[in-house]
Scaffold this motif. Sequence first.
Motif, PDB file in Angstrom:
ATOM      1  N   MET A   1       0.860  -1.166   0.000  1.00 16.92           N
ATOM      2  CA  MET A   1       0.000   0.000   0.000  1.00 16.92           C
ATOM      3  C   MET A   1       0.906   1.228   0.000  1.00 16.92           C
ATOM      4  O   MET A   1       1.914   1.260   0.688  1.00 16.92           O
ATOM      5  CB  MET A   1      -0.884  -0.099   1.244  1.00 16.92           C
ATOM      6  CG  MET A   1      -1.649   1.090   1.615  1.00 16.92           C
ATOM      7  SD  MET A   1      -2.773   0.826   3.037  1.00 16.92           S
ATOM      8  CE  MET A   1      -3.575  -0.701   2.670  1.00 16.92           C
ATOM      9  N   THR A  43       2.449  -0.149   5.961  1.00 22.66           N
ATOM     10  CA  THR A  43       1.518  -1.158   6.465  1.00 22.66           C
ATOM     11  C   THR A  43       0.128  -0.538   6.585  1.00 22.66           C
ATOM     12  O   THR A  43      -0.007   0.692   6.657  1.00 22.66           O
ATOM     13  CB  THR A  43       1.965  -1.662   7.850  1.00 22.66           C
ATOM     14  OG1 THR A  43       1.887  -0.573   8.776  1.00 22.66           O
ATOM     15  CG2 THR A  43       3.374  -2.246   7.818  1.00 22.66           C
ATOM     16  N   PRO A  44      -0.887  -1.366   6.629  1.00 24.00           N
ATOM     17  CA  PRO A  44      -2.229  -0.825   6.841  1.00 24.00           C
ATOM     18  C   PRO A  44      -2.333  -0.012   8.133  1.00 24.00           C
ATOM     19  O   PRO A  44      -3.010   1.016   8.176  1.00 24.00           O
ATOM     20  CB  PRO A  44      -3.118  -2.070   6.888  1.00 24.00           C
ATOM     21  CG  PRO A  44      -2.392  -3.067   6.053  1.00 24.00           C
ATOM     22  CD  PRO A  44      -0.931  -2.801   6.329  1.00 24.00           C
ATOM     23  N   GLN A  45      -1.640  -0.460   9.186  1.00 24.39           N
ATOM     24  CA  GLN A  45      -1.680   0.258  10.458  1.00 24.39           C
ATOM     25  C   GLN A  45      -1.055   1.648  10.323  1.00 24.39           C
ATOM     26  O   GLN A  45      -1.579   2.630  10.858  1.00 24.39           O
ATOM     27  CB  GLN A  45      -0.943  -0.535  11.552  1.00 24.39           C
ATOM     28  CG  GLN A  45      -1.604  -1.835  11.905  1.00 24.39           C
ATOM     29  CD  GLN A  45      -1.202  -2.989  10.966  1.00 24.39           C
ATOM     30  OE1 GLN A  45      -0.413  -2.839  10.047  1.00 24.39           O
ATOM     31  NE2 GLN A  45      -1.776  -4.149  11.209  1.00 24.39           N
ATOM     32  N   VAL A  58      -8.506   5.900   5.114  1.00 26.75           N
ATOM     33  CA  VAL A  58      -7.314   5.423   4.410  1.00 26.75           C
ATOM     34  C   VAL A  58      -7.536   5.481   2.895  1.00 26.75           C
ATOM     35  O   VAL A  58      -6.647   5.874   2.141  1.00 26.75           O
ATOM     36  CB  VAL A  58      -6.949   3.987   4.865  1.00 26.75           C
ATOM     37  CG1 VAL A  58      -5.867   3.388   3.985  1.00 26.75           C
ATOM     38  CG2 VAL A  58      -6.510   3.999   6.324  1.00 26.75           C
ATOM     39  N   GLU A  59      -8.732   5.117   2.450  1.00 24.86           N
ATOM     40  CA  GLU A  59      -9.035   5.115   1.014  1.00 24.86           C
ATOM     41  C   GLU A  59      -8.832   6.480   0.372  1.00 24.86           C
ATOM     42  O   GLU A  59      -8.558   6.562  -0.820  1.00 24.86           O
ATOM     43  CB  GLU A  59     -10.473   4.641   0.763  1.00 24.86           C
ATOM     44  CG  GLU A  59     -10.725   3.199   1.140  1.00 24.86           C
ATOM     45  CD  GLU A  59     -11.064   2.996   2.634  1.00 24.86           C
ATOM     46  OE1 GLU A  59     -11.185   1.832   3.024  1.00 24.86           O
ATOM     47  OE2 GLU A  59     -11.172   3.987   3.376  1.00 24.86           O
TER      48      GLU A  59
END
Length: 66
Positions: A1, A43-45, A58-59
């Motif tokens: 990401m 990372t997603p976090q 986040v998007e």
Amino acid sequence: MRISDAKFDIALANSGLTIGQAAERAGISRARYAAILNQKRVTPQAAGKIAKGVGVTVEQIIETEN
């Protein structure tokens, strides 16, 4: 990401915050916040912390693959 520089800059401008203020809202240091922004992949976090700092999802700040 990946975090999109352009999308993040727009979100930051819309929030009216500085990087330091966004980092404070995210609950991390300014240095760590900046380090996450400079990474090629996150990372997603980490993306969640960046998004939280400027008050978006986040998007709204990640690069989308076509």
